[in-house]
Motif scaffolding. Structure first.
Motif, PDB file in Angstrom:
ATOM      1  N   CYS A   1     -66.707 -46.619  25.373  1.00 27.24           N
ATOM      2  CA  CYS A   1     -65.498 -47.031  24.661  1.00 27.24           C
ATOM      3  C   CYS A   1     -65.442 -48.556  24.606  1.00 27.24           C
ATOM      4  O   CYS A   1     -66.049 -49.243  25.436  1.00 27.24           O
ATOM      5  N   ASP A   2     -64.690 -49.079  23.638  1.00 27.22           N
ATOM      6  CA  ASP A   2     -64.494 -50.521  23.547  1.00 27.22           C
ATOM      7  C   ASP A   2     -63.745 -51.033  24.773  1.00 27.22           C
ATOM      8  O   ASP A   2     -63.073 -50.268  25.486  1.00 27.22           O
TER       9      ASP A   2
ATOM     10  N   ILE B   1     -62.394 -43.240  28.371  1.00 33.20           N
ATOM     11  CA  ILE B   1     -62.881 -41.949  27.857  1.00 33.20           C
ATOM     12  C   ILE B   1     -61.893 -40.833  28.184  1.00 33.20           C
ATOM     13  O   ILE B   1     -61.355 -40.760  29.283  1.00 33.20           O
ATOM     14  N   SER B   2     -61.704 -39.949  27.207  1.00 34.27           N
ATOM     15  CA  SER B   2     -60.986 -38.690  27.447  1.00 34.27           C
ATOM     16  C   SER B   2     -61.783 -37.577  26.767  1.00 34.27           C
ATOM     17  O   SER B   2     -61.883 -37.526  25.538  1.00 34.27           O
ATOM     18  N   VAL B   3     -62.384 -36.715  27.569  1.00 30.06           N
ATOM     19  CA  VAL B   3     -63.264 -35.662  27.056  1.00 30.06           C
ATOM     20  C   VAL B   3     -62.420 -34.519  26.476  1.00 30.06           C
ATOM     21  O   VAL B   3     -61.510 -34.007  27.122  1.00 30.06           O
ATOM     22  N   LEU B   4     -62.742 -34.118  25.244  1.00 28.64           N
ATOM     23  CA  LEU B   4     -62.038 -33.018  24.584  1.00 28.64           C
ATOM     24  C   LEU B   4     -62.689 -31.670  24.868  1.00 28.64           C
ATOM     25  O   LEU B   4     -62.007 -30.658  24.971  1.00 28.64           O
ATOM     26  N   GLY B   5     -64.002 -31.654  24.960  1.00 32.21           N
ATOM     27  CA  GLY B   5     -64.719 -30.406  25.218  1.00 32.21           C
ATOM     28  C   GLY B   5     -66.161 -30.700  25.567  1.00 32.21           C
ATOM     29  O   GLY B   5     -66.744 -31.668  25.081  1.00 32.21           O
ATOM     30  N   ALA B   6     -66.759 -29.877  26.418  1.00 31.73           N
ATOM     31  CA  ALA B   6     -68.161 -30.033  26.789  1.00 31.73           C
ATOM     32  C   ALA B   6     -68.755 -28.664  27.066  1.00 31.73           C
ATOM     33  O   ALA B   6     -68.111 -27.813  27.689  1.00 31.73           O
ATOM     34  N   TYR B   7     -69.995 -28.459  26.607  1.00 36.68           N
ATOM     35  CA  TYR B   7     -70.646 -27.158  26.698  1.00 36.68           C
ATOM     36  C   TYR B   7     -72.121 -27.372  27.009  1.00 36.68           C
ATOM     37  O   TYR B   7     -72.761 -28.247  26.442  1.00 36.68           O
TER      38      TYR B   7
ATOM     39  N   ARG C   1     -62.875 -43.540  32.530  1.00 39.08           N
ATOM     40  CA  ARG C   1     -63.851 -44.623  32.646  1.00 39.08           C
ATOM     41  C   ARG C   1     -64.119 -45.243  31.283  1.00 39.08           C
ATOM     42  O   ARG C   1     -63.957 -44.616  30.251  1.00 39.08           O
ATOM     43  N   ASN C   2     -64.575 -46.491  31.288  1.00 42.28           N
ATOM     44  CA  ASN C   2     -64.896 -47.180  30.042  1.00 42.28           C
ATOM     45  C   ASN C   2     -66.236 -46.740  29.487  1.00 42.28           C
ATOM     46  O   ASN C   2     -66.438 -46.685  28.266  1.00 42.28           O
ATOM     47  N   SER C   3     -67.171 -46.380  30.360  1.00 41.78           N
ATOM     48  CA  SER C   3     -68.478 -45.871  29.949  1.00 41.78           C
ATOM     49  C   SER C   3     -68.969 -44.887  30.995  1.00 41.78           C
ATOM     50  O   SER C   3     -68.557 -44.932  32.158  1.00 41.78           O
ATOM     51  N   CYS C   4     -69.864 -44.004  30.573  1.00 41.15           N
ATOM     52  CA  CYS C   4     -70.320 -42.945  31.469  1.00 41.15           C
ATOM     53  C   CYS C   4     -71.637 -42.379  30.941  1.00 41.15           C
ATOM     54  O   CYS C   4     -71.804 -42.209  29.729  1.00 41.15           O
ATOM     55  N   THR C   5     -72.551 -42.109  31.838  1.00 43.24           N
ATOM     56  CA  THR C   5     -73.823 -41.485  31.482  1.00 43.24           C
ATOM     57  C   THR C   5     -73.990 -40.218  32.308  1.00 43.24           C
ATOM     58  O   THR C   5     -73.779 -40.230  33.525  1.00 43.24           O
TER      59      THR C   5
ATOM     60  N   TYR D   1     -65.478 -36.557  22.691  1.00 46.72           N
ATOM     61  CA  TYR D   1     -64.494 -37.343  23.434  1.00 46.72           C
ATOM     62  C   TYR D   1     -63.798 -38.338  22.520  1.00 46.72           C
ATOM     63  O   TYR D   1     -64.264 -38.622  21.406  1.00 46.72           O
ATOM     64  N   VAL D   2     -62.671 -38.842  22.992  1.00 48.12           N
ATOM     65  CA  VAL D   2     -61.958 -39.899  22.296  1.00 48.12           C
ATOM     66  C   VAL D   2     -61.785 -41.055  23.265  1.00 48.12           C
ATOM     67  O   VAL D   2     -61.895 -40.893  24.491  1.00 48.12           O
ATOM     68  N   CYS D   3     -61.525 -42.237  22.724  1.00 38.50           N
ATOM     69  CA  CYS D   3     -61.229 -43.419  23.534  1.00 38.50           C
ATOM     70  C   CYS D   3     -59.736 -43.703  23.408  1.00 38.50           C
ATOM     71  O   CYS D   3     -59.200 -43.754  22.303  1.00 38.50           O
TER      72      CYS D   3
END
Length: 218
Positions: A139-140, A145-151, A188-192, A215-217
């Motif tokens: 994110c800028d 980060i806000s995760v909307l969905g993960a699979y 978090r601002n960034s994530c791996t 995800y959205v910022c």
């Protein structure tokens, strides 16, 4: 449960902003004995399920060719269908559900039922990481980060298939919703995060899997 509620709240916030810009809710209906799966798709953005029904609430939908006694009960709905569809589809660009996944328990024996979903397409960053590669969420400055969905798994033969034998991509009923990405990256601002069995487990041995997330910022 808390993470699911946070994700749902974020999706609703995104939906409110998107609806304000003139985007309407789409409705998909699938009769229970149809050969085609229940198919949701967003050309732009990702899926945000507003509601889902398995049962019957009127006597017109999926009534053609059926005897009257099979569609007279219009007060028939299965508990939990909305959460099931949200868990399977939120944050994806394309989502398919077999009606076989929702027919039990039967909410109204003898009534001819259908699966109906109302959803919107919300703006989000959509990522796919093939097995053993990394998804990088960024994110800028000043946003998180806000995760909307993960699979993690596989629900499409045409994703992460290059140089793989057919036997490793033919199982497209292997996609598990996961909260691991949200737990690792939200706020978090960034994530791996690595798309691997050591992180997410193995939902289908022998299938070449991938991580899909949105995800959205904020």
């Amino acid at each position: 449960m808390l993470l699911f509620r946070l994700r749902t709240t974020m999706l609703l916030a995104a939906v409110c902003l998107f609806v304000a810009s003139g985007v309407s809710t789409e409705t998909v209906t699938t009769c229970v004995d149809a050969d085609n799966p229940h198919h949701l798709e967003c050309e732009n953005g990702v899926i945000s399920v507003q509601s889902a029904l398995y049962g019957r609430t009127n006597n017109v939908i999926c009534s053609e060719g059926r005897p009257p006694q099979e569609f007279n009960n219009t007060g028939c709905s299965q508990s939990g269908t909305g959460n099931f569809v949200k868990n399977r589809c939120n944050g994806k660009k394309v989502c398919e559900i077999s009606t076989n996944d929702v027919i039990s328990p039967d909410p109204c024996f003898g009534t001819y039922k259908y699966l109906q979903t109302n959803f919107t397409c919300v703006p989000a960053i959509h990522l796919i990481a093939c097995y053993q590669s990394y998804a990088n969420l960024n994110c800028d400055k000043g946003r998180v980060i806000s995760v909307l969905g993960a699979y993690f798994g596989r629900d499409n033969k045409a994703v992460c298939y290059a140089s793989r034998p057919p036997s490793q991509v033919e199982n497209v009923y292997c996609s598990n919703s996961t909260q691991i990405v949200a737990q690792s990256c939200n706020g978090r601002n960034s994530c791996t995060i690595k798309a691997s069995g050591s992180v997410f487990g193995d939902p289908c041995f022998g299938t070449f899997k991938y991580l899909e997330l949105s995800y959205v910022c904020k």
